[in-house]
Design a protein around this motif. Structure first.
Motif, PDB file in Angstrom:
ATOM      1  N   UNK A   4       0.826  -1.215   0.000  1.00 36.07           N
ATOM      2  CA  UNK A   4       0.000   0.000   0.000  1.00 36.07           C
ATOM      3  C   UNK A   4       0.859   1.264   0.000  1.00 36.07           C
ATOM      4  N   UNK A   5       2.053   1.180   0.629  1.00 37.38           N
ATOM      5  CA  UNK A   5       2.959   2.338   0.579  1.00 37.38           C
ATOM      6  C   UNK A   5       3.348   2.638  -0.866  1.00 37.38           C
ATOM      7  N   UNK A   6       3.601   1.574  -1.624  1.00 37.71           N
ATOM      8  CA  UNK A   6       4.012   1.751  -3.029  1.00 37.71           C
ATOM      9  C   UNK A   6       2.816   2.017  -3.942  1.00 37.71           C
ATOM     10  N   UNK A   7       1.640   1.514  -3.541  1.00 37.92           N
ATOM     11  CA  UNK A   7       0.428   1.633  -4.368  1.00 37.92           C
ATOM     12  C   UNK A   7      -0.704   2.172  -3.495  1.00 37.92           C
ATOM     13  N   UNK A   8      -0.723   3.476  -3.237  1.00 40.12           N
ATOM     14  CA  UNK A   8      -1.693   4.020  -2.262  1.00 40.12           C
ATOM     15  C   UNK A   8      -3.153   3.788  -2.634  1.00 40.12           C
ATOM     16  N   UNK A   9      -3.438   3.613  -3.920  1.00 44.45           N
ATOM     17  CA  UNK A   9      -4.821   3.333  -4.325  1.00 44.45           C
ATOM     18  C   UNK A   9      -5.162   1.852  -4.244  1.00 44.45           C
ATOM     19  N   UNK A  10      -4.195   1.018  -3.862  1.00 48.59           N
ATOM     20  CA  UNK A  10      -4.384  -0.425  -3.885  1.00 48.59           C
ATOM     21  C   UNK A  10      -4.026  -0.993  -5.243  1.00 48.59           C
ATOM     22  N   UNK A  11      -4.253  -2.288  -5.421  1.00 48.72           N
ATOM     23  CA  UNK A  11      -3.946  -2.916  -6.703  1.00 48.72           C
ATOM     24  C   UNK A  11      -3.915  -4.417  -6.589  1.00 48.72           C
ATOM     25  N   UNK A  12      -3.706  -5.070  -7.740  1.00 51.54           N
ATOM     26  CA  UNK A  12      -3.683  -6.534  -7.743  1.00 51.54           C
ATOM     27  C   UNK A  12      -2.453  -7.046  -7.003  1.00 51.54           C
ATOM     28  N   UNK A  13      -2.647  -7.986  -6.108  1.00 49.15           N
ATOM     29  CA  UNK A  13      -1.567  -8.471  -5.239  1.00 49.15           C
ATOM     30  C   UNK A  13      -1.099  -9.875  -5.606  1.00 49.15           C
ATOM     31  N   UNK A  14      -2.015 -10.805  -5.804  1.00 47.71           N
ATOM     32  CA  UNK A  14      -1.619 -12.160  -6.200  1.00 47.71           C
ATOM     33  C   UNK A  14      -2.777 -12.888  -6.862  1.00 47.71           C
ATOM     34  N   UNK A  15      -2.416 -13.983  -7.536  1.00 49.43           N
ATOM     35  CA  UNK A  15      -3.424 -14.911  -8.054  1.00 49.43           C
ATOM     36  C   UNK A  15      -3.234 -16.230  -7.311  1.00 49.43           C
ATOM     37  N   UNK A  16      -4.327 -16.945  -7.090  1.00 46.66           N
ATOM     38  CA  UNK A  16      -4.270 -18.208  -6.348  1.00 46.66           C
ATOM     39  C   UNK A  16      -4.780 -19.333  -7.230  1.00 46.66           C
ATOM     40  N   UNK A  17      -3.893 -20.317  -7.447  1.00 39.01           N
ATOM     41  CA  UNK A  17      -4.244 -21.500  -8.222  1.00 39.01           C
ATOM     42  C   UNK A  17      -4.422 -22.688  -7.288  1.00 39.01           C
ATOM     43  N   UNK A  18      -5.356 -23.540  -7.634  1.00 39.32           N
ATOM     44  CA  UNK A  18      -5.595 -24.734  -6.826  1.00 39.32           C
ATOM     45  C   UNK A  18      -4.653 -25.858  -7.250  1.00 39.32           C
ATOM     46  N   UNK A  19      -4.183 -26.617  -6.254  1.00 38.96           N
ATOM     47  CA  UNK A  19      -3.407 -27.832  -6.514  1.00 38.96           C
ATOM     48  C   UNK A  19      -3.982 -28.965  -5.662  1.00 38.96           C
ATOM     49  N   UNK A  20      -3.778 -30.173  -6.129  1.00 46.51           N
ATOM     50  CA  UNK A  20      -4.293 -31.335  -5.397  1.00 46.51           C
ATOM     51  C   UNK A  20      -3.400 -31.687  -4.203  1.00 46.51           C
ATOM     52  N   UNK A  21      -2.076 -31.552  -4.382  1.00 42.84           N
ATOM     53  CA  UNK A  21      -1.116 -31.970  -3.350  1.00 42.84           C
ATOM     54  C   UNK A  21      -0.062 -30.879  -3.239  1.00 42.84           C
ATOM     55  N   UNK A  22      -0.136 -30.083  -2.186  1.00 42.61           N
ATOM     56  CA  UNK A  22       0.710 -28.889  -2.120  1.00 42.61           C
ATOM     57  C   UNK A  22       2.175 -29.242  -1.891  1.00 42.61           C
ATOM     58  N   UNK A  23       2.443 -30.326  -1.178  1.00 44.16           N
ATOM     59  CA  UNK A  23       3.846 -30.692  -0.947  1.00 44.16           C
ATOM     60  C   UNK A  23       4.477 -31.227  -2.229  1.00 44.16           C
ATOM     61  N   UNK A  24       3.716 -32.009  -2.981  1.00 43.85           N
ATOM     62  CA  UNK A  24       4.220 -32.488  -4.275  1.00 43.85           C
ATOM     63  C   UNK A  24       4.439 -31.315  -5.218  1.00 43.85           C
ATOM     64  N   UNK A  25       3.521 -30.337  -5.183  1.00 44.00           N
ATOM     65  CA  UNK A  25       3.669 -29.144  -6.028  1.00 44.00           C
ATOM     66  C   UNK A  25       4.917 -28.375  -5.635  1.00 44.00           C
ATOM     67  N   UNK A  26       5.121 -28.184  -4.336  1.00 39.22           N
ATOM     68  CA  UNK A  26       6.310 -27.466  -3.850  1.00 39.22           C
ATOM     69  C   UNK A  26       7.586 -28.152  -4.328  1.00 39.22           C
TER      70      UNK A  26
END
Ligand code: CO
Length: 134
Positions: free
Chosen positions: A69-91
Motif C-alpha cells: 500500500x505504501x508503493x500503491x496508495x490506491x491499492x492494486x492486484x496483489x496475487x493470483x491463487x491456483x488450486x493444486x491437489x497436493x501442495x507438498x508435491x507441487x512445492x
C-alpha cells in the motif's frame, strides 16, 4: 499441475469502501471481513460465478501488504491463487524446476482453512502466485 483459479487478491486502502464498491456498485455477493493474524491481513471475499476476488487490508504493524500500500496508495492486484491437489508435491516439483517458494516452504493455513504456499513473483512473470491445496 495447477487447477482452477481459486481467487485474485486485491489490496485495498479502505476495506469498507471496497466492500461498498463490490456489493453496491458491482452487485456482487460479499463475505463478512475475517481477520487472519498469521498472515497480517483482514480479508473479504467477493463470490463470483466462476471464481472469487479476495480483498486484502493490512492487519497489525508488520503486515506484508502494508508495504504494498505504501508503493500503491490506491491499492492494486496483489496475487493470483491456483488450486493444486497436493501442495507438498507441487512445492517439490517447483523447487526441482528452480522456482523459489517463499518462506521456509512449510505450508501455512490460508483464508479458507486449507494449506497455502506463495511463489516468488520474479519466477512467475512478475506476479505473486499463491497455491492452495483443495
Ligand atoms: Co490469497
Amino acid at each position: 499441475m495447477i487447477g482452477r483459479l481459486n481467487h485474485v487478491a486485491i489490496v485495498v486502502p479502505d476495506l469498507g469502501a471496497a466492500v461498498t464498491r463490490y456489493r453496491d456498485v458491482l452487485g456482487a455477493a460479499v463475505s463478512a471481513p475475517a481477520a487472519l493474524p498469521e498472515h497480517g491481513v483482514t480479508t473479504v471475499f467477493v463470490d463470483l460465478p466462476n471464481t472469487r476476488i479476495e480483498l486484502l487490508h493490512p492487519l497489525g504493524s508488520d503486515s506484508p501488504v502494508a508495504k504494498f500500500l505504501d508503493r500503491n496508495p490506491d491499492g492494486g492486484m496483489h496475487h493470483v491463487c491456483y488450486e493444486v491437489q497436493d501442495i507438498l508435491a507441487a512445492r517439490d516439483r517447483l523447487r526441482a524446476a528452480g522456482a523459489r517458494v517463499l518462506g521456509d516452504g512449510t505450508p501455512k493455513t490460508g483464508a479458507h482453512g486449507k494449506p497455502v504456499l506463495f511463489l516468488h513473483p520474479k519466477d512467475f512473470c512478475g506476479t505473486l502466485v499463491e497455491l492452495e491445496q483443495v
